[in-house]
Design a protein around this motif. Structure first.
Motif, short mmCIF file in Angstrom:
data_model
loop_
_atom_site.label_atom_id
_atom_site.label_comp_id
_atom_site.label_asym_id
_atom_site.label_seq_id
_atom_site.Cartn_x
_atom_site.Cartn_y
_atom_site.Cartn_z
N TRP A 1 28.62 38.07 29.46
CA TRP A 1 30.04 38.18 29.73
C TRP A 1 30.38 37.44 31.01
CZ3 TRP A 1 26.76 42.37 29.53
CH2 TRP A 1 26.50 43.04 30.71
N VAL A 2 31.68 37.19 31.18
CA VAL A 2 32.19 36.52 32.37
C VAL A 2 33.10 37.50 33.10
CG1 VAL A 2 33.54 34.56 33.22
CG2 VAL A 2 32.14 34.30 31.15
N TYR A 3 32.92 37.58 34.40
CA TYR A 3 33.77 38.44 35.21
C TYR A 3 35.01 37.68 35.65
CZ TYR A 3 29.79 41.62 35.73
OH TYR A 3 28.76 42.49 35.49
N THR A 4 36.12 38.39 35.75
CA THR A 4 37.30 37.79 36.36
C THR A 4 37.02 37.70 37.86
OG1 THR A 4 38.40 39.88 36.84
CG2 THR A 4 38.84 38.88 34.67
N LEU A 5 37.85 36.96 38.55
CA LEU A 5 37.72 36.84 40.01
C LEU A 5 38.81 37.67 40.70
CD1 LEU A 5 36.88 33.05 40.32
CD2 LEU A 5 35.32 35.00 40.21
N GLU A 6 39.11 38.82 40.12
CA GLU A 6 40.17 39.69 40.64
C GLU A 6 39.69 40.64 41.73
OE1 GLU A 6 42.50 39.90 36.34
OE2 GLU A 6 41.14 41.52 36.91
N ASN A 7 38.40 40.82 41.87
CA ASN A 7 37.85 41.79 42.82
C ASN A 7 37.64 41.11 44.18
OD1 ASN A 7 36.20 43.45 44.39
ND2 ASN A 7 35.19 44.32 42.59
N LYS A 8 38.59 41.31 45.08
CA LYS A 8 38.57 40.66 46.39
C LYS A 8 37.31 41.03 47.18
CE LYS A 8 41.28 40.02 50.57
NZ LYS A 8 42.44 40.41 51.34
N ASN A 9 36.91 42.30 47.15
CA ASN A 9 35.71 42.73 47.88
C ASN A 9 34.46 42.00 47.39
OD1 ASN A 9 37.11 44.58 49.44
ND2 ASN A 9 36.73 46.27 48.03
N LEU A 10 34.33 41.88 46.09
CA LEU A 10 33.19 41.18 45.51
C LEU A 10 33.23 39.70 45.87
CD1 LEU A 10 30.66 41.13 43.74
CD2 LEU A 10 32.17 40.88 41.75
#
Length: 172
Positions: free
Chosen positions: A56-65
């Motif tokens: 799977w591909v993660y979105t880049l919505e998690n600012k902390n990550l």
């Protein structure tokens, strides 16, 4: 190279809190990154070099990550391009290939260690990724790389791509 235990715990926690791309999101990836798209669909054909059991591909919505990853690998946030996860089960592997797009840094972080086989090679040299938290940084667009067949267990790996070119799509 190896992540500290604290970094590994933080990374896994943040991944669990990060949205995975759905089919609608992946439409944007299909044209420019067919290897990645077809791996997420688990479709096998001659043009595909990745043979995971799950992907799977993660979105880049998690600012902390995003900030953690960019700080850890010394990249500006604008260069963070794609994060995807591949779980190779028994007989899973990746054929020797170069990534099909412009990237200047690829990071491969091992998230498991309960498998045999699955050796990673970059430019035909064995890279020692055996334990959870081990990682390697290379240029996946210029350097050939592969993962040998898994003989038992599951090889769970997070792949992060950094690019200095703007994406043709927005996943943030």
């Amino acid at each position: 190279m190896k992540l500290s235990i604290d970094d590994l715990v933080f990374l896994k926690s943040e991944l669990n809190n990060t949205r995975i791309m759905n089919e609608e999101d992946l439409v944007y990836i299909k044209a420019s990154h067919p290897q990645l798209y077809f791996a997420t669909q688990l479709k096998k054909d001659e043009g595909v070099s990745l043979f995971p059991n799950n992907s799977w591909v993660y979105t880049l919505e998690n600012k902390n990550l995003n900030e953690f990853i960019c700080n850890k690998f010394e990249e500006p946030i604008d260069n963070l391009y794609i994060m995807h996860r591949l779980i190779y089960g028994e007989n899973g592997y990746a054929k020797k290939h170069k990534d099909r797009f412009t990237t200047h840094k690829t990071v491969s972080i091992l998230l498991s260690s309960d498998f045999t086989g699955g050796e990673m090679y970059i430019n035909d040299k064995n890279v020692s990724l055996k334990n959870e938290g081990d990682y390697v940084v290379f240029n996946g667009g210029k350097e050939s790389h592969e993962v040998k067949k898994i003989t038992s267990g599951e090889r769970d790996v997070l792949i992060i791509w950094f690019s200095k070119k703007k994406a043709k799509f927005s996943i943030i």
